[in-house]
Design an enzyme around this catalytic site. Sequence first.
Site, PDB file in Angstrom:
ATOM      1  N   ALA A  97      13.148 151.101 -12.089  1.00 18.96           N
ATOM      2  CA  ALA A  97      13.056 149.745 -11.568  1.00 18.96           C
ATOM      3  C   ALA A  97      13.387 149.782 -10.077  1.00 18.96           C
ATOM      4  O   ALA A  97      14.068 150.698  -9.605  1.00 18.96           O
ATOM      5  CB  ALA A  97      14.034 148.839 -12.303  1.00 18.96           C
ATOM      6  N   GLY A 147      13.594 152.835 -15.668  1.00 16.43           N
ATOM      7  CA  GLY A 147      12.514 152.006 -16.203  1.00 16.43           C
ATOM      8  C   GLY A 147      11.200 152.766 -16.336  1.00 16.43           C
ATOM      9  O   GLY A 147      10.356 152.410 -17.163  1.00 16.43           O
ATOM     10  N   GLU A 200      11.418 154.441 -19.545  1.00 15.16           N
ATOM     11  CA  GLU A 200      11.338 153.398 -20.578  1.00 15.16           C
ATOM     12  C   GLU A 200       9.905 152.899 -20.746  1.00 15.16           C
ATOM     13  O   GLU A 200       9.463 152.631 -21.864  1.00 15.16           O
ATOM     14  CB  GLU A 200      12.286 152.249 -20.213  1.00 15.16           C
ATOM     15  CG  GLU A 200      13.749 152.672 -20.346  1.00 15.16           C
ATOM     16  CD  GLU A 200      14.734 151.677 -19.745  1.00 15.16           C
ATOM     17  OE1 GLU A 200      14.485 151.204 -18.614  1.00 15.16           O
ATOM     18  OE2 GLU A 200      15.738 151.365 -20.399  1.00 15.16           O
ATOM     19  N   GLU A 203      20.580 155.495 -14.798  1.00 18.34           N
ATOM     20  CA  GLU A 203      21.145 154.201 -14.389  1.00 18.34           C
ATOM     21  C   GLU A 203      22.649 154.259 -14.196  1.00 18.34           C
ATOM     22  O   GLU A 203      23.209 153.538 -13.367  1.00 18.34           O
ATOM     23  CB  GLU A 203      20.800 153.123 -15.433  1.00 18.34           C
ATOM     24  CG  GLU A 203      19.350 152.674 -15.436  1.00 18.34           C
ATOM     25  CD  GLU A 203      18.460 153.482 -16.362  1.00 18.34           C
ATOM     26  OE1 GLU A 203      18.834 154.623 -16.743  1.00 18.34           O
ATOM     27  OE2 GLU A 203      17.379 152.974 -16.705  1.00 18.34           O
TER      28      GLU A 203
HETATM   29  N1  CO8 Z   1      13.650 151.885  -6.392  1.00 20.53           N
HETATM   30  C1  CO8 Z   1      13.285 151.654  -5.122  1.00 20.53           C
HETATM   31  N2  CO8 Z   1      12.877 152.631  -4.270  1.00 20.53           N
HETATM   32  C2  CO8 Z   1      12.859 153.878  -4.750  1.00 20.53           C
HETATM   33  C3  CO8 Z   1      13.221 154.196  -6.072  1.00 20.53           C
HETATM   34  C4  CO8 Z   1      13.623 153.117  -6.917  1.00 20.53           C
HETATM   35  N3  CO8 Z   1      13.950 153.306  -8.203  1.00 20.53           N
HETATM   36  N4  CO8 Z   1      13.107 155.537  -6.236  1.00 20.53           N
HETATM   37  C5  CO8 Z   1      12.677 156.037  -5.079  1.00 20.53           C
HETATM   38  N5  CO8 Z   1      12.524 155.045  -4.169  1.00 20.53           N
HETATM   39  C6  CO8 Z   1      12.070 155.155  -2.779  1.00 20.53           C
HETATM   40  C7  CO8 Z   1      13.171 155.748  -1.897  1.00 20.53           C
HETATM   41  O1  CO8 Z   1      14.082 154.743  -1.506  1.00 20.53           O
HETATM   42  C8  CO8 Z   1      12.350 156.299  -0.762  1.00 20.53           C
HETATM   43  O2  CO8 Z   1      11.982 155.239   0.088  1.00 20.53           O
HETATM   44  P1  CO8 Z   1      12.121 155.439   1.708  1.00 20.53           P
HETATM   45  O3  CO8 Z   1      11.142 156.550   2.027  1.00 20.53           O
HETATM   46  O4  CO8 Z   1      11.693 154.108   2.238  1.00 20.53           O
HETATM   47  O5  CO8 Z   1      13.531 155.824   1.975  1.00 20.53           O
HETATM   48  C9  CO8 Z   1      11.068 156.775  -1.443  1.00 20.53           C
HETATM   49  O6  CO8 Z   1      11.014 156.100  -2.693  1.00 20.53           O
HETATM   50  C10 CO8 Z   1      11.080 158.262  -1.715  1.00 20.53           C
HETATM   51  O7  CO8 Z   1      12.274 158.571  -2.438  1.00 20.53           O
HETATM   52  P2  CO8 Z   1      13.270 159.756  -1.998  1.00 20.53           P
HETATM   53  O8  CO8 Z   1      13.258 159.946  -0.528  1.00 20.53           O
HETATM   54  O9  CO8 Z   1      14.593 159.468  -2.639  1.00 20.53           O
HETATM   55  O10 CO8 Z   1      12.542 160.987  -2.710  1.00 20.53           O
HETATM   56  P3  CO8 Z   1      13.219 162.333  -3.220  1.00 20.53           P
HETATM   57  O11 CO8 Z   1      12.072 163.228  -3.575  1.00 20.53           O
HETATM   58  O12 CO8 Z   1      14.241 162.831  -2.280  1.00 20.53           O
HETATM   59  O13 CO8 Z   1      14.000 161.909  -4.572  1.00 20.53           O
HETATM   60  C11 CO8 Z   1      14.220 160.791  -6.694  1.00 20.53           C
HETATM   61  C12 CO8 Z   1      13.261 161.461  -5.680  1.00 20.53           C
HETATM   62  C13 CO8 Z   1      15.155 161.834  -7.297  1.00 20.53           C
HETATM   63  C14 CO8 Z   1      13.352 160.185  -7.797  1.00 20.53           C
HETATM   64  C15 CO8 Z   1      15.066 159.689  -5.992  1.00 20.53           C
HETATM   65  O14 CO8 Z   1      14.168 158.857  -5.272  1.00 20.53           O
HETATM   66  C16 CO8 Z   1      15.867 158.832  -6.910  1.00 20.53           C
HETATM   67  O15 CO8 Z   1      16.897 159.237  -7.403  1.00 20.53           O
HETATM   68  N6  CO8 Z   1      15.376 157.577  -7.175  1.00 20.53           N
HETATM   69  C17 CO8 Z   1      16.096 156.624  -7.985  1.00 20.53           C
HETATM   70  C18 CO8 Z   1      15.996 156.965  -9.455  1.00 20.53           C
HETATM   71  C19 CO8 Z   1      16.768 155.960 -10.282  1.00 20.53           C
HETATM   72  O16 CO8 Z   1      17.960 155.798 -10.140  1.00 20.53           O
HETATM   73  N7  CO8 Z   1      16.053 155.243 -11.196  1.00 20.53           N
HETATM   74  C20 CO8 Z   1      16.650 154.238 -12.020  1.00 20.53           C
HETATM   75  C21 CO8 Z   1      16.527 152.902 -11.368  1.00 20.53           C
HETATM   76  S1  CO8 Z   1      17.359 151.613 -12.251  1.00 20.53           S
HETATM   77  C22 CO8 Z   1      16.340 151.265 -13.548  1.00 20.53           C
HETATM   78  O17 CO8 Z   1      15.274 151.800 -13.692  1.00 20.53           O
HETATM   79  C23 CO8 Z   1      16.831 150.244 -14.502  1.00 20.53           C
HETATM   80  C24 CO8 Z   1      15.731 149.932 -15.519  1.00 20.53           C
HETATM   81  C25 CO8 Z   1      16.077 148.693 -16.257  1.00 20.53           C
HETATM   82  C26 CO8 Z   1      14.857 147.819 -16.372  1.00 20.53           C
HETATM   83  C27 CO8 Z   1      15.176 146.477 -16.763  1.00 20.53           C
HETATM   84  C28 CO8 Z   1      16.013 145.780 -15.711  1.00 20.53           C
HETATM   85  C29 CO8 Z   1      16.721 144.593 -16.252  1.00 20.53           C
END
Ligand code: CO8
Length: 258
Positions: free
Chosen positions: A65, A109, A112, A132
Amino acid sequence: MSYENILVETRGRVGLITLNRPKALNALNDVLVDEVGAALDAFESNDDIGAIVITGSEKAFAAGADIGAMATFSYMDAYLSDYITRNWERVKTCRKPIIAAVAGYALGGGCEMAMACDIIIAADTAKFGQPEIKLGILPGAGGTQRLPRAVSKAKAMDMCLTARMMDAIEAERAGLVSRVVPADKLLDEALTAAETIAGFSLPVVMMIKESVNRAYESGLSEGLLFERRVFHSAFALEDQKEGMAAFVEKRAADFKHR
Ligand code: CO8
């Protein structure tokens, strides 16, 4: 209809949805999830479509998400907007089968959404996770419920509590994904599987999907009874007559209701 965050096309009798927010690794915001819902509505009501594939990019199916969109949420914001989850059930309620073709990250998400589909086919680059807990929240769209059903309680606890990722090989071994293929073959493999499904009798495909899903939502006796009732009803279908006649006559079946 034009979409901002997804690409929608048809390949033969298969509807293809590509999640397309490359700069955010396909992070799922409300607009994107609403668009997936609208595309599924359109495919579901299109008689020329028999199966659906949802895929992402080489780097990410979806990295979860949209964290930026949620970062300042209050409880009221989350509760009243029913953030993301309000449209989430659409993947589950679609009566036509959906294959998730996953390469790269399927996190939070994203994992999921893949699990809400009927079949997951993974590229050898796929990484699944429910991280998460690192954000101070928990999975909110089925992670704590579908993951234990797919991979056992121990593995689901491990993934949700430690936030570690599972690679494609481990995911196949654990039963989360049905096949692992080289990344450059992923879409072909998923489309071929979907085209195969779309070539069968649609009512039978839908009956099978409904029956297998029953296994998740009822006890064994009730599930077996449901299956038996649906099995008996299949003998009312023209496609049953055609399928069996084709076998006896040693020819390919030509199903009417595809
Ligand atoms: N949300 C928003 N932006 C994101 C997300 C995300 N989940 N994941 C990556 N991005 C963005 C980064 O901010 C970055 O943007 P920018 O270039 O502007 O800084 C761009 O994508 C590229 O990401 P990275 O530079 O971080 O890329 P890496 O290759 O270094 O890392 C990863 C890749 C490991 C995937 C890393 O991006 C990461 O850890 N992302 C977050 C993963 C995460 O925590 N996911 C869970 C999110 S919470 C969730 O899903 C809850 C679901 C519940 C649904 C129902 C809600 C009520």
